[in-house]
Write an enzyme that holds these catalytic residues in place. Structure first.
Site, PDB file in Angstrom:
ATOM      1  N   LYS A  64      72.526  37.925  60.284  1.00  0.00           N
ATOM      2  CA  LYS A  64      73.255  37.310  61.410  1.00  0.00           C
ATOM      3  C   LYS A  64      74.660  36.857  61.007  1.00  0.00           C
ATOM      4  CE  LYS A  64      69.264  35.666  64.033  1.00  0.00           C
ATOM      5  NZ  LYS A  64      68.625  34.506  64.659  1.00  0.00           N
ATOM      6  N   GLY A 126      68.189  24.577  60.375  1.00  0.00           N
ATOM      7  CA  GLY A 126      68.271  25.987  59.996  1.00  0.00           C
ATOM      8  C   GLY A 126      68.971  26.797  61.083  1.00  0.00           C
TER       9      GLY A 126
END
Ligand code: NAP
Length: 286
Positions: A64, A126
């Site tokens: 990502k 996270g």
């Protein structure tokens, strides 16, 4: 035929092909959604190929952040988080988006708890927690209290908070789990409690916590509890809330919501939500 993909590693277990291929068929769009197993160092070559061959793609772990560096343009949320899970290809021009946060916002709004003007307690720092933090701040949450595990996680949230200052007036405060008084006080003054950690996922584990909330006295009757974990459907946190008459929901609606937002970005069409939900329920292990 248009091509769409999920890029990441591993990707074989993903529910996205089922969700997207059903949605393309339902919308009458001649497209297929496939999988590309690729780690970060493969990405430049993969993106070169996709720029010519694909209309869009999703991105999952561990790619990502690397994908955010390969796009020509980023949405505000993707830029702040340095993370992209959806790319739209307009004749070779790549725009990166992140839809986890929007998926969460849609899920809680559908449940009757819209975020604007509300106070949130967010457990976790996270990837998913960061996406929720950014989107909730961009969409006008009044306050967000973030609970972090490791000191380095605290620094990460601090950096996001600094970047958000340019875009949002949401008051963001950062805590550790100890002493427990802060956790209790922040939840007691919150409208929504979100578990965005993986605690509660591995309920079969013999050691480690299964729930970050010590007991139900930390919760209050008007609270809405959202656990982004979707397997199991009822985590220990959800069970604790429901056993005490407190509204709670698991993460399947966010999973569908982030996919629906990708689908909307690519096609401008709405995902057929009831059909996708039934399909995913049939595919998730019981
Ligand atoms: P991640 O980036 O690895 O983050 C995991 C988080 O859990 C970190 O904040 C970590 O804190 C925290 N954590 C781990 N052990 C802990 C402990 N003992 N005490 C307190 N905090 C602890 O993972 P992610 O991608 O954000 O995913 C998190 C969970 O959300 C997973 O279960 C995933 O399946 C689920 N998820 C659901 C959706 C959905 O659409 N519903 C979307 C994305 C993710 P430290 O790093 O500080 O230890």
């Amino acid at each position: 035929m248009e091509n769409y993909y999920l890029v990441g590693s591993p990707v074989g277990h993903s529910l996205s092909p089922a969700m997207m291929n059903l949605s393309f068929a339902h919308a009458g769009i001649d497209a297929r959604y496939g999988l590309i197993d690729a780690v970060e160092h493969d990405l430049p070559a993969v993106v070169d190929r996709l720029r010519k061959d694909a209309s869009g793609w999703n991105v999952t772990m561990p790619d990502k952040h690397a994908m955010s560096l390969l796009c020509d343009e980023l949405s505000p949320a993707a830029r702040i988080g340095g993370s992209v899970n959806t790319v739209k290809n307009d004749n070779g021009h790549l725009t990166g988006h992140t839809t986890d946060g929007t998926g969460f916002m849609n899920a809680v709004r559908e449940a009757g708890f819209p975020v604007p003007g509300k106070k949130l307690t967010l457990l976790g720092s996270g990837g998913a927690a960061g996406a929720i933090l950014i989107q909730a701040a961009l969409d006008g949450a009044s306050e967000i209290s973030v609970f972090c595990n490791r000191p380095s996680s605290r620094e990460h949230v601090h950096a996001i908070r600094e970047k958000l200052r340019e875009y949002s007036e949401t008051q963001i405060r950062i805590f550790g789990y100890q002493p427990e008084d802060s956790l209790r006080e922040e939840i007691q003054s919150s409208d929504i409690l979100i578990n965005a950690t993986n605690i509660g996922m591995n309920t079969g584990r013999s050691s480690g916590p299964v729930c970050l909330i010590p007991d139900a006295s930390f919760l209050h009757p008007q609270l809405f509890v959202y656990d982004i974990i979707y397997h199991p459907a009822k985590t220990p946190l959800i069970c604790m809330a429901e056993e005490n008459g407190i509204r709670a929901e698991g993460g399947l609606s966010m999973l569908i919501g982030q996919g629906a937002e990708s689908f909307r970005i690519w096609t401008g069409c709405q995902m057929p939500l009831p059909e996708v939900r039934s399909l995913l329920l049939s595919k998730l292990p019981q």
